[in-house]
Design a protein around this motif. Structure first.
Motif, PDB file in Angstrom:
ATOM      1  N   ARG A  81       0.810  -1.226   0.000  1.00  0.00           N
ATOM      2  CA  ARG A  81       0.000   0.000   0.000  1.00  0.00           C
ATOM      3  C   ARG A  81       0.843   1.276   0.000  1.00  0.00           C
ATOM      4  O   ARG A  81       0.375   2.337  -0.425  1.00  0.00           O
ATOM      5  CB  ARG A  81      -0.944   0.006   1.195  1.00  0.00           C
ATOM      6  CG  ARG A  81      -0.250   0.003   2.540  1.00  0.00           C
ATOM      7  CD  ARG A  81      -1.230   0.384   3.659  1.00  0.00           C
ATOM      8  NE  ARG A  81      -2.340  -0.537   3.709  1.00  0.00           N
ATOM      9  CZ  ARG A  81      -2.411  -1.542   4.576  1.00  0.00           C
ATOM     10  NH1 ARG A  81      -1.410  -1.752   5.428  1.00  0.00           N
ATOM     11  NH2 ARG A  81      -3.448  -2.337   4.603  1.00  0.00           N
ATOM     12  N   PRO A  91       2.902   3.214  -4.580  1.00  0.00           N
ATOM     13  CA  PRO A  91       1.796   3.468  -5.530  1.00  0.00           C
ATOM     14  C   PRO A  91       1.929   2.722  -6.847  1.00  0.00           C
ATOM     15  O   PRO A  91       0.950   2.160  -7.346  1.00  0.00           O
ATOM     16  CB  PRO A  91       1.858   4.987  -5.746  1.00  0.00           C
ATOM     17  CG  PRO A  91       2.508   5.512  -4.506  1.00  0.00           C
ATOM     18  CD  PRO A  91       3.504   4.460  -4.101  1.00  0.00           C
ATOM     19  N   ARG A  92       3.109   2.693  -7.431  1.00  0.00           N
ATOM     20  CA  ARG A  92       3.279   2.026  -8.721  1.00  0.00           C
ATOM     21  C   ARG A  92       3.055   0.524  -8.593  1.00  0.00           C
ATOM     22  O   ARG A  92       2.402  -0.092  -9.449  1.00  0.00           O
ATOM     23  CB  ARG A  92       4.671   2.301  -9.280  1.00  0.00           C
ATOM     24  CG  ARG A  92       4.883   3.752  -9.723  1.00  0.00           C
ATOM     25  CD  ARG A  92       6.223   3.918 -10.392  1.00  0.00           C
ATOM     26  NE  ARG A  92       6.414   5.299 -10.858  1.00  0.00           N
ATOM     27  CZ  ARG A  92       7.516   5.736 -11.482  1.00  0.00           C
ATOM     28  NH1 ARG A  92       8.526   4.880 -11.710  1.00  0.00           N
ATOM     29  NH2 ARG A  92       7.598   6.990 -11.861  1.00  0.00           N
ATOM     30  N   THR A 141       1.296  -0.882  -6.298  1.00  0.00           N
ATOM     31  CA  THR A 141      -0.130  -1.056  -6.004  1.00  0.00           C
ATOM     32  C   THR A 141      -0.942  -1.090  -7.290  1.00  0.00           C
ATOM     33  O   THR A 141      -1.851  -1.913  -7.459  1.00  0.00           O
ATOM     34  CB  THR A 141      -0.633   0.074  -5.097  1.00  0.00           C
ATOM     35  OG1 THR A 141       0.075   0.036  -3.857  1.00  0.00           O
ATOM     36  CG2 THR A 141      -2.130  -0.062  -4.833  1.00  0.00           C
ATOM     37  N   TRP A 142      -0.615  -0.167  -8.215  1.00  0.00           N
ATOM     38  CA  TRP A 142      -1.313  -0.129  -9.504  1.00  0.00           C
ATOM     39  C   TRP A 142      -1.082  -1.422 -10.279  1.00  0.00           C
ATOM     40  O   TRP A 142      -2.023  -2.004 -10.831  1.00  0.00           O
ATOM     41  CB  TRP A 142      -0.809   1.060 -10.321  1.00  0.00           C
ATOM     42  CG  TRP A 142      -1.409   1.143 -11.698  1.00  0.00           C
ATOM     43  CD1 TRP A 142      -2.575   1.744 -12.046  1.00  0.00           C
ATOM     44  CD2 TRP A 142      -0.871   0.581 -12.902  1.00  0.00           C
ATOM     45  NE1 TRP A 142      -2.810   1.602 -13.395  1.00  0.00           N
ATOM     46  CE2 TRP A 142      -1.783   0.896 -13.950  1.00  0.00           C
ATOM     47  CE3 TRP A 142       0.281  -0.140 -13.206  1.00  0.00           C
ATOM     48  CZ2 TRP A 142      -1.567   0.495 -15.257  1.00  0.00           C
ATOM     49  CZ3 TRP A 142       0.490  -0.531 -14.516  1.00  0.00           C
ATOM     50  CH2 TRP A 142      -0.424  -0.221 -15.527  1.00  0.00           C
ATOM     51  N   PHE A 143       0.160  -1.891 -10.299  1.00  0.00           N
ATOM     52  CA  PHE A 143       0.496  -3.112 -11.034  1.00  0.00           C
ATOM     53  C   PHE A 143      -0.234  -4.320 -10.450  1.00  0.00           C
ATOM     54  O   PHE A 143      -0.804  -5.137 -11.177  1.00  0.00           O
ATOM     55  CB  PHE A 143       2.011  -3.329 -10.999  1.00  0.00           C
ATOM     56  CG  PHE A 143       2.467  -4.589 -11.695  1.00  0.00           C
ATOM     57  CD1 PHE A 143       2.387  -4.693 -13.071  1.00  0.00           C
ATOM     58  CD2 PHE A 143       2.952  -5.673 -10.965  1.00  0.00           C
ATOM     59  CE1 PHE A 143       2.793  -5.856 -13.720  1.00  0.00           C
ATOM     60  CE2 PHE A 143       3.364  -6.825 -11.606  1.00  0.00           C
ATOM     61  CZ  PHE A 143       3.277  -6.915 -12.983  1.00  0.00           C
ATOM     62  N   SER A 164      -2.998  -4.287  -8.739  1.00  0.00           N
ATOM     63  CA  SER A 164      -4.433  -4.136  -9.008  1.00  0.00           C
ATOM     64  C   SER A 164      -4.781  -4.603 -10.409  1.00  0.00           C
ATOM     65  O   SER A 164      -5.805  -5.276 -10.620  1.00  0.00           O
ATOM     66  CB  SER A 164      -4.853  -2.677  -8.818  1.00  0.00           C
ATOM     67  OG  SER A 164      -4.627  -2.240  -7.493  1.00  0.00           O
ATOM     68  N   VAL A 165      -3.933  -4.262 -11.381  1.00  0.00           N
ATOM     69  CA  VAL A 165      -4.165  -4.704 -12.761  1.00  0.00           C
ATOM     70  C   VAL A 165      -4.093  -6.221 -12.843  1.00  0.00           C
ATOM     71  O   VAL A 165      -4.930  -6.864 -13.502  1.00  0.00           O
ATOM     72  CB  VAL A 165      -3.142  -4.057 -13.717  1.00  0.00           C
ATOM     73  CG1 VAL A 165      -3.226  -4.674 -15.112  1.00  0.00           C
ATOM     74  CG2 VAL A 165      -3.386  -2.559 -13.810  1.00  0.00           C
TER      75      VAL A 165
END
Length: 267
Positions: free
Chosen positions: A95, A98-99, A101-103, A105-106
């Motif tokens: 958490r 950020p990067r 987290t984005w990866f 999530s995808v």
């Protein structure tokens, strides 16, 4: 384990057999056959049967027995399993990045999409494959295969509305008989052609990949079918718990599947 949990274990085992393993338990209906289905399948010769069986055995062993049963089932989210539970666990670890987290999530969205795709296509494949068996005894009924499959699917989805417990109680005993039947039929064929047991040697699969990469790619499309439904072991973790799923897989489902695939190869 407390006394109450010990008393509930047989019920949970039966429920898990009826719900968790229905999908992967029907794979023997079509997986091995598809590897040699013409015009695009492999030639049905001993030098192809042994590598395909070797791939199937080790795929089930490595991906289901080791990856899912021994590893993934440990990563529950407050007792719940499935792609979204795993995604929640991973997101809690990243958490602050950020990067990443984005990866993650995808990846989670992609995994959920694959799960939905599997959930859409697998019931149709499983039921159709089962109903197609009617034509072996009565070829004249071929035109009724799709209508019968549709009636069965509608009935099953209507039954699901009553809840997992009801489905497990109904199909649990059926699946016990099913897996015992798979095992017995496999054992009979293995006794008639015992040399087929050598197919568990991973060298058959490895050498086939080295010598026939094109054929190996085709074979993998059938090997993948032996794994359909494996995700249910983790997805249904919250319904039955880790121990009943592990016990059911280890003591009944895995041996029955292996024996039946070897038996098909022997036949």
């Amino acid at each position: 384990m407390s006394a109450s949990h010990s008393q509930r274990l047989p019920t949970l085992l039966l429920g898990a057999l009826g719900v968790v393993f229905g999908d992967i338990g029907t794979s023997p209906l079509y997986a091995f056959k598809e590897a040699f289905a013409q015009p695009h399948g492999l030639p049905l010769t001993p030098d192809k049967v042994f590598p395909v069986l070797s791939m199937m055995f080790w795929a089930i062993t490595l991906i289901v027995s080791i990856k899912y049963v021994l590893v993934i089932l440990r990563f529950d989210n407050r007792g719940e399993g499935g792609v979204l539970a795993l995604l929640s666990n991973v997101l809690s670890l990243v958490r602050d990045r950020p990067r990443l987290t984005w990866f993650v999530s995808v990846l989670g969205i992609f995994a959920a999409s694959l799960f939905y795709g599997d959930a859409v296509i697998t019931p149709a494949i499983s039921v159709l494959s089962a109903v197609e068996g009617i034509t072996v005894a009565a070829p004249s009924l071929e035109t009724y295969i799709v209508p019968i499959a549709l009636v069965i699917l509608v009935g099953l989805f209507m039954l699901q509305r009553s809840g997992t417990a009801s489905v497990g109680a109904l199909f649990g005993p059926v699946m016990v008989v099913w897996f015992l039947t798979l095992a017995i039929l496999g054992i009979v064929s293995i006794f008639q052609t015992p040399e087929i047991v050598a197919a568990v040697d991973p060298r058959y699969a490895l050498m086939f990949f080295v010598e026939h990469p094109g054929w190996s790619f085709i074979a993998l499309s059938a090997v993948f079918l032996t794994l359909t439904g494996a995700e249910a072991l983790y997805a249904d973790l919250g319904h039955f718990g880790r121990k009943p799923i592990m016990i059911a897989w280890t003591l009944l489902v895995f041996p029955a599947l292996v024996l039946n695939y070897l038996g098909q190869g022997a036949l």
